[in-house]
Motif scaffolding. Structure first.
Motif, PDB file in Angstrom:
ATOM      1  N   ALA A  11      -8.913  -5.335   8.813  1.00  0.00           N
ATOM      2  CA  ALA A  11      -9.196  -6.213   9.947  1.00  0.00           C
ATOM      3  C   ALA A  11      -8.570  -7.579   9.701  1.00  0.00           C
ATOM      4  O   ALA A  11      -7.911  -7.825   8.686  1.00  0.00           O
ATOM      5  N   SER A  12      -8.790  -8.483  10.639  1.00  0.00           N
ATOM      6  CA  SER A  12      -8.324  -9.859  10.498  1.00  0.00           C
ATOM      7  C   SER A  12      -9.510 -10.765  10.233  1.00  0.00           C
ATOM      8  O   SER A  12     -10.645 -10.301  10.060  1.00  0.00           O
ATOM      9  N   GLU A  25      -2.131  -1.810   3.528  1.00  0.00           N
ATOM     10  CA  GLU A  25      -1.679  -0.695   4.367  1.00  0.00           C
ATOM     11  C   GLU A  25      -0.269  -0.258   3.964  1.00  0.00           C
ATOM     12  O   GLU A  25       0.005   0.942   3.800  1.00  0.00           O
ATOM     13  N   LYS A  26       0.630  -1.212   3.804  1.00  0.00           N
ATOM     14  CA  LYS A  26       2.009  -0.886   3.410  1.00  0.00           C
ATOM     15  C   LYS A  26       2.054  -0.274   2.018  1.00  0.00           C
ATOM     16  O   LYS A  26       2.853   0.629   1.743  1.00  0.00           O
ATOM     17  N   ALA A  27       1.188  -0.756   1.134  1.00  0.00           N
ATOM     18  CA  ALA A  27       1.133  -0.196  -0.223  1.00  0.00           C
ATOM     19  C   ALA A  27       0.616   1.239  -0.200  1.00  0.00           C
ATOM     20  O   ALA A  27       1.111   2.105  -0.935  1.00  0.00           O
ATOM     21  N   LYS A  28      -0.350   1.493   0.651  1.00  0.00           N
ATOM     22  CA  LYS A  28      -0.917   2.840   0.778  1.00  0.00           C
ATOM     23  C   LYS A  28       0.168   3.844   1.170  1.00  0.00           C
ATOM     24  O   LYS A  28       0.235   4.958   0.633  1.00  0.00           O
ATOM     25  N   ASP A  81       8.741  -1.877   4.765  1.00  0.00           N
ATOM     26  CA  ASP A  81       8.994  -2.338   6.126  1.00  0.00           C
ATOM     27  C   ASP A  81       7.677  -2.413   6.890  1.00  0.00           C
ATOM     28  O   ASP A  81       6.687  -1.788   6.525  1.00  0.00           O
ATOM     29  N   ASP A  82       7.693  -3.188   7.984  1.00  0.00           N
ATOM     30  CA  ASP A  82       6.517  -3.232   8.848  1.00  0.00           C
ATOM     31  C   ASP A  82       6.304  -1.858   9.483  1.00  0.00           C
ATOM     32  O   ASP A  82       7.243  -1.223   9.958  1.00  0.00           O
ATOM     33  N   LEU A  83       5.057  -1.417   9.490  1.00  0.00           N
ATOM     34  CA  LEU A  83       4.750  -0.112  10.070  1.00  0.00           C
ATOM     35  C   LEU A  83       4.710  -0.205  11.584  1.00  0.00           C
ATOM     36  O   LEU A  83       4.301  -1.216  12.156  1.00  0.00           O
ATOM     37  N   ASN A  84       5.127   0.840  12.239  1.00  0.00           N
ATOM     38  CA  ASN A  84       5.149   0.849  13.707  1.00  0.00           C
ATOM     39  C   ASN A  84       3.735   0.896  14.287  1.00  0.00           C
ATOM     40  O   ASN A  84       3.429   0.242  15.275  1.00  0.00           O
ATOM     41  N   GLU A  85       2.891   1.684  13.673  1.00  0.00           N
ATOM     42  CA  GLU A  85       1.506   1.800  14.139  1.00  0.00           C
ATOM     43  C   GLU A  85       0.569   1.432  12.991  1.00  0.00           C
ATOM     44  O   GLU A  85       0.718   1.937  11.880  1.00  0.00           O
ATOM     45  N   HIS A  86      -0.379   0.549  13.286  1.00  0.00           N
ATOM     46  CA  HIS A  86      -1.288   0.087  12.243  1.00  0.00           C
ATOM     47  C   HIS A  86      -2.581   0.900  12.243  1.00  0.00           C
ATOM     48  O   HIS A  86      -3.052   1.361  13.286  1.00  0.00           O
ATOM     49  N   ASN A  87      -3.127   1.070  11.058  1.00  0.00           N
ATOM     50  CA  ASN A  87      -4.364   1.817  10.879  1.00  0.00           C
ATOM     51  C   ASN A  87      -5.546   0.857  10.831  1.00  0.00           C
ATOM     52  O   ASN A  87      -5.477  -0.191  10.195  1.00  0.00           O
ATOM     53  N   SER A  88      -6.636   1.221  11.489  1.00  0.00           N
ATOM     54  CA  SER A  88      -7.843   0.395  11.396  1.00  0.00           C
ATOM     55  C   SER A  88      -8.649   0.754  10.159  1.00  0.00           C
ATOM     56  O   SER A  88      -9.507  -0.015   9.726  1.00  0.00           O
ATOM     57  N   MET A  89      -8.336   1.935   9.575  1.00  0.00           N
ATOM     58  CA  MET A  89      -9.031   2.336   8.364  1.00  0.00           C
ATOM     59  C   MET A  89      -8.153   3.273   7.542  1.00  0.00           C
ATOM     60  O   MET A  89      -7.452   4.125   8.087  1.00  0.00           O
ATOM     61  N   ILE A  90      -8.187   3.081   6.223  1.00  0.00           N
ATOM     62  CA  ILE A  90      -7.515   3.977   5.302  1.00  0.00           C
ATOM     63  C   ILE A  90      -8.515   4.369   4.216  1.00  0.00           C
ATOM     64  O   ILE A  90      -9.668   3.926   4.241  1.00  0.00           O
TER      65      ILE A  90
END
Length: 276
Positions: free
Chosen positions: A248-249, A221-224, A229-238
């Motif tokens: 997912a985890s 996600e961060k690479a995308k 830095d840690d993103l404030n809002e996480h994406n469930s799909m990219i």
């Protein structure tokens, strides 16, 4: 891109990403991408790195095919007993691969070993030899017949084949090793992570990727979004290179998601796959 070429490129990038002072160079694997035969419709389950399986790595006979888990519900008790010869060598008792396979259950998905021409008789003989079993003709024939029976049943399913991969091809059962080894300032870190995903896509050509590891999900996600830095809002799909990637985890082990989250993940997988 063929298997060997892709593995060489992935190995090179992986070594560039990891701090060599925090790893054991012997833990880099060379022959890790799963074999494809006739599989066209593929979904990919991706983790962070492979655990180290001592018996498999100490095998005397080199094999090109791996099993990881069986689906034995249509076998007799005797057939199930006979297949126990592979336990701890090619079929592992822990649930990592089987649980990652089950999240695609709403797709009527097939296990990778259900491919036609997968596991030749010669490969099965090598595997049995690694398990320390006498290769009498009748014994080998019986094992081959059981495997073919399972493959025939798997082939009746209508869904895609499930393949498994990892983002970082360095074998270690302790994920903390990977997390620590990746904590370094190197040029184009995010670009290298994206390149590893791209190589997986070029080799497997999956219609969908599901990442079932929170650390791997965060890295991708961060690479995308090219963020350190840690993103404030996480994406469930990219989406990368026109392939949807569900982040997912873990779905197995002590830190796995609860049953309700797992069911929601199955629903999301089915919805995304139907759309594409």
């Amino acid at each position: 891109m063929n298997k060997e070429e892709c593995e060489n490129k992935m190995n090179k990038i992986t070594k560039e990403l990891l701090n060599e002072q925090k790893i054991d160079k012997e833990n880099f694997t060379k022959n890790f991408l799963m074999k494809k035969t006739n599989a066209k419709d593929i979904v990919l389950s991706m983790g962070i790195n492979p655990g180290r399986e001592e018996k498999q790595y100490k095998a005397n006979e080199k094999v090109n095919d791996y099993i990881y888990f069986w689906n034995t519900k249509n076998l007799t008790k005797k057939e199930k007993h006979d297949l126990k010869v592979f336990n701890d060598y090619y079929v592992f008792k822990h649930s990592y691969h089987s649980e990652n396979y089950k999240i695609f259950s709403k797709l009527d998905a097939k296990a990778h070993w259900g491919q036609e021409d997968y596991l030749s008789e010669d490969e099965i003989k090598k595997m049995l030899k690694n398990c320390g079993k006498d290769l009498k003709e009748n014994y080998v024939k019986r094992i081959v017949e059981i495997i073919r029976k399972m493959q025939d049943e798997e082939g009746k399913k209508k869904g895609p084949y499930v393949f498994f991969s990892d983002l970082i091809w360095y074998s270690d059962s302790n994920q903390k090793t990977i997390e620590e080894a990746l904590k370094q300032e190197i040029p184009e870190f995010n670009e290298k992570i994206i390149e590893l995903v791209k190589l997986n896509i070029e080799y497997y050509k999956p219609k969908l990727i599901v990442v079932t590891n929170s650390f791997a999900s965060k890295l991708i996600e961060k690479a995308k979004f090219n963020s350190n830095d840690d993103l404030n809002e996480h994406n469930s799909m990219i989406e990368l290179f026109d392939v949807p990637i569900i982040l997912a985890s873990m779905v197995s082990g002590r830190k796995s998601m609860d049953i309700f989250s797992k069911e929601r993940l199955k629903e999301q997988i089915a919805k995304v796959y139907k759309r594409i």
